[in-house]
Design a protein around this motif. Structure first.
Motif, short mmCIF file in Angstrom:
data_model
loop_
_atom_site.label_atom_id
_atom_site.label_comp_id
_atom_site.label_asym_id
_atom_site.label_seq_id
_atom_site.Cartn_x
_atom_site.Cartn_y
_atom_site.Cartn_z
N CYS A 174 2.86 9.87 -18.49
CA CYS A 174 2.67 10.53 -17.20
C CYS A 174 4.01 10.80 -16.54
O CYS A 174 5.05 10.32 -16.99
N THR A 175 3.98 11.58 -15.47
CA THR A 175 5.19 11.93 -14.73
C THR A 175 5.30 11.06 -13.47
O THR A 175 4.40 10.28 -13.16
N ARG A 176 6.41 11.23 -12.76
CA ARG A 176 6.72 10.39 -11.59
C ARG A 176 5.71 10.51 -10.46
O ARG A 176 5.60 9.60 -9.64
N ASP A 177 5.03 11.65 -10.41
CA ASP A 177 4.09 11.84 -9.30
C ASP A 177 2.68 11.39 -9.65
O ASP A 177 1.75 11.58 -8.87
N HIS A 178 2.51 10.76 -10.80
CA HIS A 178 1.19 10.27 -11.19
C HIS A 178 0.79 9.09 -10.30
O HIS A 178 1.59 8.18 -10.09
N PRO A 179 -0.43 9.10 -9.76
CA PRO A 179 -0.84 7.98 -8.89
C PRO A 179 -0.96 6.66 -9.64
O PRO A 179 -1.28 6.65 -10.84
N PRO A 188 0.80 -1.23 0.00
CA PRO A 188 0.00 0.00 0.00
C PRO A 188 0.83 1.27 0.00
O PRO A 188 0.36 2.32 -0.46
N ALA A 189 2.06 1.19 0.50
CA ALA A 189 2.92 2.38 0.54
C ALA A 189 3.29 2.88 -0.85
O ALA A 189 3.70 4.03 -1.03
N VAL A 190 3.15 2.02 -1.85
CA VAL A 190 3.44 2.42 -3.24
C VAL A 190 2.21 3.09 -3.82
O VAL A 190 1.19 2.44 -4.08
N THR A 191 2.27 4.41 -3.99
CA THR A 191 1.09 5.15 -4.44
C THR A 191 1.28 5.89 -5.74
O THR A 191 0.32 6.38 -6.33
N ASP A 192 2.54 6.02 -6.18
CA ASP A 192 2.74 6.75 -7.44
C ASP A 192 3.84 6.08 -8.28
O ASP A 192 4.45 5.09 -7.85
N ILE A 193 4.05 6.62 -9.48
CA ILE A 193 5.01 6.03 -10.41
C ILE A 193 6.41 5.96 -9.80
O ILE A 193 7.10 4.94 -9.91
N GLU A 253 -2.88 -0.27 -15.86
CA GLU A 253 -1.86 -0.78 -16.78
C GLU A 253 -0.75 0.25 -16.79
O GLU A 253 -0.96 1.38 -17.22
N VAL A 254 0.41 -0.14 -16.28
CA VAL A 254 1.53 0.78 -16.15
C VAL A 254 2.63 0.33 -17.11
O VAL A 254 2.89 -0.87 -17.23
N ALA A 255 3.27 1.27 -17.79
CA ALA A 255 4.36 0.90 -18.71
C ALA A 255 5.58 1.75 -18.45
O ALA A 255 5.47 2.94 -18.13
#
Lengths: 96, 148
Positions: A75-80, A37-42, A86-88
């Motif tokens: 997206c940028t690093r702060d994108h949730p 859960p601690a992982v919230t953004d890119i 689907e993350v790439a």
């Protein structure tokens, strides 16, 4: 039914795709992961993925050269990021 | 009525160009950009990878942006993927309009934005078996940025 279990998606999972040299270094084209859960953004996801294998660590050691997309949008690093996304991860694009 | 395709096969420039004015008489000009594979430094082939799904989506977004900026009667973006040999075509951009300025500007915009905004990656293969990923160029970012 137990028979459904294998195909059911884990509620906390997300699909991560890798392209070009990021794919080669990671050694996978895609994987299904369930970050804590601690992982919230890119940025957090990149840090967490780095710990999965030596290949991941090598790929994300070049973090400044890596671009990201969530649900097929740059997206940028702060994108949730959240379950079901689907993350790439990939290098800067070089088409045309 | 834009045509957007990502494909391994070569494309027919004449047929694609003719399709933009087939059956209509309001098209005053069609501007085109045809990108080819050069044989720099002993290059044997380019291998193009893309992100299926996102690529088509990104190209559709770029085309929609062009259609919002210029009065186009049609446009075409075809990008090849897979292994491409020196001299072979890689990408075709066509922009059709009533007048040349819109066609020419939209065509330049489309290829500039495609280069920085669509998820394609080129790997160079050389005759000696060496291979390397092409690095993004700042000049491409600048070309895309100049359109605002």
């Amino acid at each position: 039914m137990a028979a459904c279990g294998r195909s059911r998606r884990r509620a906390d999972a997300m699909e991560v795709l890798y392209f070009a040299w990021v794919r080669q270094k990671v050694g996978l084209g895609s994987e299904r992961v369930s970050p804590p859960p601690a992982v919230t953004d890119i940025g957090g996801l990149m840090d967490w993925l780095s710990s999965r294998s030596a290949g991941h660590a090598e790929a994300f050691a070049h973090g400044k050269q890596i671009r990201a997309a969530v649900n097929q949008e740059f997206c940028t690093r702060d994108h949730p990021v959240r379950a079901g996304d689907e993350v790439a991860f990939f290098p800067p694009v070089t088409g045309g | 009525m834009a045509t957007i395709r990502v494909q391994e096969a070569p494309f027919d420039v004449a047929a694609e160009t003719a399709a933009l004015s087939a059956g209509r008489v309001d098209v005053g000009g069609i501007a085109s950009f045809l990108g080819l594979c050069r044989a720099d430094d002993g290059l044997a082939a380019l291998v193009l990878e893309h992100y299926p799904g996102m690529t088509e989506r990104a190209l559709a977004g770029i085309v929609a942006e062009a259609e919002g900026r210029w009065p186009l009667t049609g446009c075409t973006v075809i990008h090849r993927v897979g292994r491409i040999l020196p001299g072979e075509p890689i990408v075709l951009v066509l922009a059709a309009s009533r007048h040349r300025t819109a066609a020419l500007e939209a065509c330049a915009f489309l290829i500039d934005w495609l280069k920085t905004g669509a998820p394609f990656w080129k790997r160079e293969e050389f005759a000696d078996g060496q291979s390397r990923w092409v690095e993004a160029r700042a000049s491409d970012d600048a070309a895309a940025a100049k359109w605002g």
